[in-house]
Design a protein around this motif. Sequence first.
Motif, short mmCIF file in Angstrom:
data_model
loop_
_atom_site.label_atom_id
_atom_site.label_comp_id
_atom_site.label_asym_id
_atom_site.label_seq_id
_atom_site.Cartn_x
_atom_site.Cartn_y
_atom_site.Cartn_z
N TYR A 1 0.86 -1.19 0.00
CA TYR A 1 0.00 0.00 0.00
C TYR A 1 0.89 1.23 0.00
O TYR A 1 1.77 1.38 0.86
CB TYR A 1 -0.91 -0.01 1.23
N VAL A 2 0.69 2.13 -0.96
CA VAL A 2 1.50 3.33 -1.10
C VAL A 2 0.62 4.57 -0.91
O VAL A 2 -0.43 4.68 -1.54
CB VAL A 2 2.18 3.38 -2.49
N ASP A 3 1.05 5.47 -0.05
CA ASP A 3 0.32 6.70 0.22
C ASP A 3 1.24 7.88 -0.12
O ASP A 3 1.88 8.46 0.76
CB ASP A 3 -0.09 6.75 1.69
N PRO A 4 1.32 8.25 -1.41
CA PRO A 4 2.24 9.32 -1.83
C PRO A 4 1.65 10.70 -1.62
O PRO A 4 0.46 10.83 -1.30
CB PRO A 4 2.41 9.03 -3.32
N PRO A 5 2.45 11.75 -1.78
CA PRO A 5 1.88 13.10 -1.79
C PRO A 5 0.84 13.20 -2.91
O PRO A 5 1.10 12.80 -4.03
CB PRO A 5 3.09 14.00 -2.09
N TYR A 6 -0.34 13.69 -2.57
CA TYR A 6 -1.41 13.76 -3.57
C TYR A 6 -1.11 14.80 -4.63
O TYR A 6 -0.47 15.82 -4.37
CB TYR A 6 -2.75 14.08 -2.89
N LYS A 7 -1.60 14.55 -5.83
CA LYS A 7 -1.42 15.46 -6.95
C LYS A 7 -2.01 16.83 -6.62
O LYS A 7 -3.09 16.93 -6.04
CB LYS A 7 -2.10 14.88 -8.20
N SER A 8 -1.27 17.89 -6.97
CA SER A 8 -1.71 19.28 -6.79
C SER A 8 -1.86 19.67 -5.32
O SER A 8 -2.63 20.58 -4.98
CB SER A 8 -3.05 19.53 -7.52
#
Length: 216
Positions: free
Chosen positions: A145-152
């Motif tokens: 499960y990957v929780d990256p910085p959200y777009k924009s």
Amino acid sequence: MLDISSWGAFWAAIGAGTFNMDVFDRLVAELPKDKRDFKAHMVQLSQIPVRKIGIELYPLLQASSFGGKQIWHNGEHWSNACFRDYWEPTATSVRRSPANPMQPGPDELQRRLNKLVNGMKGVNCINDDIMSILNSPLPDDAVVYVDPPYKSTTKYGYNFDLNSFVTAFREMSKAPLLVSEGVALTENSVMLTFGGAKGGISGVKKGKHQEWLNYL
């Protein structure tokens, strides 16, 4: 768990049993009695060199972050350290209750950390770049499960290219890969629905940020 940010350092300390609750409790005890003074106090705390009490101080700084934005450090000093004021409604505000400068508040944060320190020792957390998991095979029953910085949205101070990671991951593993984002990335995406009030600090925001779980 794996996280290159201060959260990774925090969870690594929890798992290793090195998070010092005595230091954290002292920081909580020294918080101002008047919530209107919290912001100035957090600004002052954020000037303390990271190497001194970084792990124990971080949860307080992050809980006080304006808009919940990620606070990180460059090795010695905290970055993106912008904190909340104590907000009270005006005559024209839609929201009628005050907004606390720390969320969760000190007592609740202390309660949660006590539970983590006493119940999560032994959890395996690696404070490193996510690409490091590609250096060795994953277990056959792994689910990633990957929780990256959200777009924009505000970035976390670290570079991360989701497409490059997904491509490299798929070259070495067939394990299920789930990615959290603020938008749908594939037809296999599901929008998550959570409770809680909308409206932002002033009550005028029309909706919540969307949360999507993407199967890639």
